[in-house]
Design a protein around this motif. Structure first.
Motif, PDB file in Angstrom:
ATOM      1  N   ILE A 199      28.423   3.807 -13.682  1.00 26.02           N
ATOM      2  CA  ILE A 199      27.871   4.546 -14.434  1.00 26.02           C
ATOM      3  C   ILE A 199      27.706   6.030 -13.888  1.00 26.02           C
ATOM      4  N   GLY A 200      27.859   6.259 -12.559  1.00 25.22           N
ATOM      5  CA  GLY A 200      27.880   7.429 -11.949  1.00 25.22           C
ATOM      6  C   GLY A 200      26.522   7.910 -11.369  1.00 25.22           C
ATOM      7  N   ASP A 201      25.558   7.071 -11.409  1.00 25.07           N
ATOM      8  CA  ASP A 201      24.114   7.661 -10.829  1.00 25.07           C
ATOM      9  C   ASP A 201      24.075   7.364  -9.349  1.00 25.07           C
ATOM     10  N   ASP A 202      24.347   8.212  -8.721  1.00 26.97           N
ATOM     11  CA  ASP A 202      24.544   8.317  -7.345  1.00 26.97           C
ATOM     12  C   ASP A 202      23.225   8.106  -6.339  1.00 26.97           C
ATOM     13  N   VAL A 203      22.016   8.886  -7.114  1.00 24.36           N
ATOM     14  CA  VAL A 203      20.733   8.551  -6.277  1.00 24.36           C
ATOM     15  C   VAL A 203      20.137   7.337  -6.682  1.00 24.36           C
ATOM     16  N   ALA A 204      20.341   6.807  -7.711  1.00 24.58           N
ATOM     17  CA  ALA A 204      19.976   5.604  -8.137  1.00 24.58           C
ATOM     18  C   ALA A 204      20.662   4.454  -7.198  1.00 24.58           C
ATOM     19  N   ALA A 205      21.882   4.570  -7.179  1.00 26.39           N
ATOM     20  CA  ALA A 205      22.914   3.762  -6.470  1.00 26.39           C
ATOM     21  C   ALA A 205      22.502   3.643  -5.067  1.00 26.39           C
ATOM     22  N   ASP A 206      22.282   4.929  -4.428  1.00 27.69           N
ATOM     23  CA  ASP A 206      21.719   4.897  -2.942  1.00 27.69           C
ATOM     24  C   ASP A 206      20.383   4.036  -2.958  1.00 27.69           C
ATOM     25  N   ARG A 207      19.476   4.252  -3.854  1.00 30.93           N
ATOM     26  CA  ARG A 207      18.332   3.532  -3.499  1.00 30.93           C
ATOM     27  C   ARG A 207      18.343   1.987  -3.530  1.00 30.93           C
ATOM     28  N   ILE A 208      19.408   1.684  -4.561  1.00 27.43           N
ATOM     29  CA  ILE A 208      19.749   0.096  -4.636  1.00 27.43           C
ATOM     30  C   ILE A 208      20.300  -0.448  -3.515  1.00 27.43           C
ATOM     31  N   ALA A 209      21.172   0.376  -2.864  1.00 27.27           N
ATOM     32  CA  ALA A 209      22.202  -0.023  -1.818  1.00 27.27           C
ATOM     33  C   ALA A 209      21.208  -0.184  -0.423  1.00 27.27           C
ATOM     34  N   GLN A 210      20.255   0.738  -0.350  1.00 30.80           N
ATOM     35  CA  GLN A 210      19.073   0.744   0.707  1.00 30.80           C
ATOM     36  C   GLN A 210      18.332  -0.875   0.601  1.00 30.80           C
ATOM     37  N   GLN A 211      17.976  -1.169  -0.676  1.00 28.10           N
ATOM     38  CA  GLN A 211      17.355  -2.351  -0.979  1.00 28.10           C
ATOM     39  C   GLN A 211      18.148  -3.764  -0.549  1.00 28.10           C
ATOM     40  N   VAL A 212      19.541  -3.648  -0.885  1.00 33.53           N
ATOM     41  CA  VAL A 212      20.351  -4.665  -0.756  1.00 33.53           C
ATOM     42  C   VAL A 212      20.609  -4.490   1.124  1.00 33.53           C
ATOM     43  N   ALA A 213      20.865  -3.619   1.525  1.00 35.38           N
ATOM     44  CA  ALA A 213      20.952  -3.630   2.989  1.00 35.38           C
ATOM     45  C   ALA A 213      19.533  -4.280   3.667  1.00 35.38           C
ATOM     46  N   ARG A 214      18.585  -3.883   3.154  1.00 33.67           N
ATOM     47  CA  ARG A 214      17.201  -4.384   3.780  1.00 33.67           C
ATOM     48  C   ARG A 214      17.296  -6.101   3.720  1.00 33.67           C
ATOM     49  N   LEU A 215      17.668  -6.396   2.520  1.00 37.64           N
ATOM     50  CA  LEU A 215      17.587  -7.965   2.082  1.00 37.64           C
ATOM     51  C   LEU A 215      18.660  -8.688   3.045  1.00 37.64           C
ATOM     52  N   ARG A 216      20.000  -8.044   3.133  1.00 38.00           N
ATOM     53  CA  ARG A 216      21.041  -8.774   3.820  1.00 38.00           C
ATOM     54  C   ARG A 216      21.024  -8.489   5.096  1.00 38.00           C
ATOM     55  N   GLY A 217      20.630  -7.342   5.653  1.00 34.04           N
ATOM     56  CA  GLY A 217      20.766  -7.047   6.727  1.00 34.04           C
ATOM     57  C   GLY A 217      21.950  -6.216   7.415  1.00 34.04           C
ATOM     58  N   ALA A 218      22.766  -5.861   6.194  1.00 35.27           N
ATOM     59  CA  ALA A 218      24.047  -5.007   6.479  1.00 35.27           C
ATOM     60  C   ALA A 218      24.299  -4.205   4.901  1.00 35.27           C
ATOM     61  N   PRO A 219      24.911  -3.165   5.323  1.00 28.96           N
ATOM     62  CA  PRO A 219      24.904  -2.366   3.984  1.00 28.96           C
ATOM     63  C   PRO A 219      25.777  -2.823   2.954  1.00 28.96           C
ATOM     64  N   PRO A 220      25.591  -2.932   1.897  1.00 29.04           N
ATOM     65  CA  PRO A 220      26.570  -3.584   0.827  1.00 29.04           C
ATOM     66  C   PRO A 220      27.865  -2.699   0.822  1.00 29.04           C
ATOM     67  N   ALA A 221      28.957  -3.332   0.201  1.00 29.77           N
ATOM     68  CA  ALA A 221      30.143  -3.108  -0.329  1.00 29.77           C
ATOM     69  C   ALA A 221      29.929  -2.158  -1.400  1.00 29.77           C
ATOM     70  N   ARG A 222      30.383  -0.999  -1.679  1.00 24.52           N
ATOM     71  CA  ARG A 222      30.273  -0.063  -2.778  1.00 24.52           C
ATOM     72  C   ARG A 222      31.388  -0.633  -3.813  1.00 24.52           C
ATOM     73  N   HIS A 223      31.148  -0.470  -5.138  1.00 23.22           N
ATOM     74  CA  HIS A 223      31.933  -0.730  -6.063  1.00 23.22           C
ATOM     75  C   HIS A 223      33.080   0.263  -6.122  1.00 23.22           C
ATOM     76  N   ALA A 224      34.211  -0.164  -6.204  1.00 23.27           N
ATOM     77  CA  ALA A 224      35.478   0.524  -6.269  1.00 23.27           C
ATOM     78  C   ALA A 224      36.370   0.525  -7.368  1.00 23.27           C
ATOM     79  N   GLY A 225      36.112  -0.563  -8.090  1.00 23.93           N
ATOM     80  CA  GLY A 225      37.138  -0.224  -9.328  1.00 23.93           C
ATOM     81  C   GLY A 225      36.286  -0.246 -10.694  1.00 23.93           C
ATOM     82  N   LEU A 226      36.756   0.158 -11.764  1.00 23.40           N
ATOM     83  CA  LEU A 226      36.013   0.497 -12.837  1.00 23.40           C
ATOM     84  C   LEU A 226      36.295  -0.508 -14.014  1.00 23.40           C
ATOM     85  N   THR A 227      35.467  -0.803 -14.868  1.00 24.92           N
ATOM     86  CA  THR A 227      35.933  -1.653 -15.866  1.00 24.92           C
ATOM     87  C   THR A 227      36.367  -1.463 -17.155  1.00 24.92           C
ATOM     88  N   GLY A 228      35.947  -0.101 -17.243  1.00 26.67           N
ATOM     89  CA  GLY A 228      36.429   0.855 -18.487  1.00 26.67           C
ATOM     90  C   GLY A 228      35.611   0.542 -19.480  1.00 26.67           C
TER      91      GLY A 228
END
Length: 130
Positions: A48-77
């Motif tokens: 979607i392109g919401d970088d602020v929200a994506a960073d907040r979600i990535a922080q939560q994923v990193a907290r739960l997994r103990g490592a930063p998540p892989a960020r989405h590279a492909g687009l579905t169109g």
């Protein structure tokens, strides 16, 4: 007629060594499930392109997994409205799991994302539509 068995059996009963089987607790299973829902939400949020929200979600994923998540590279169109519907559903799933495991930070984030996607979907509905 039968020759006696001279070697030990290679088969083992399930009760022989219960401590050797790895078991996860309910909390660990919920952590894995919540991290998965949030990671899926992160992929859609990145698209979607919401970088602020994506960073907040990535922080939560990193907290739960103990490592930063892989960020989405492909687009579905997909169309923006479809992306917001998908993100809303994923945030709802994350909210249910976060509430189940009493994770306040993740629950608040998921609820905020649901509200944001509901507002975004309202912009795509024609005036007067239900």
């Amino acid at each position: 007629m039968y020759e006696p068995i001279r070697t030990k059996s290679v088969h083992r009963m399930a009760d022989d060594a219960p401590d050797r089987i790895p078991h996860r607790s309910r909390e660990e299973e919920l952590d894995i499930q919540l991290a998965g829902h949030l990671a899926a939400l992160l992929a859609v949020t990145d698209e979607i392109g919401d970088d602020v929200a994506a960073d907040r979600i990535a922080q939560q994923v990193a907290r739960l997994r103990g490592a930063p998540p892989a960020r989405h590279a492909g687009l579905t169109g997909s169309a923006p409205a479809d992306l917001h519907r998908r993100a809303h559903a994923l945030a709802g799933r994350a909210l249910v799991v976060a509430a189940s495991r009493a994770d306040t930070a993740a629950a608040i984030l998921a609820a905020e994302r649901m509200d944001a996607h509901t507002a975004a979907l309202a912009r795509f509905r024609p005036v007067g539509a239900p």
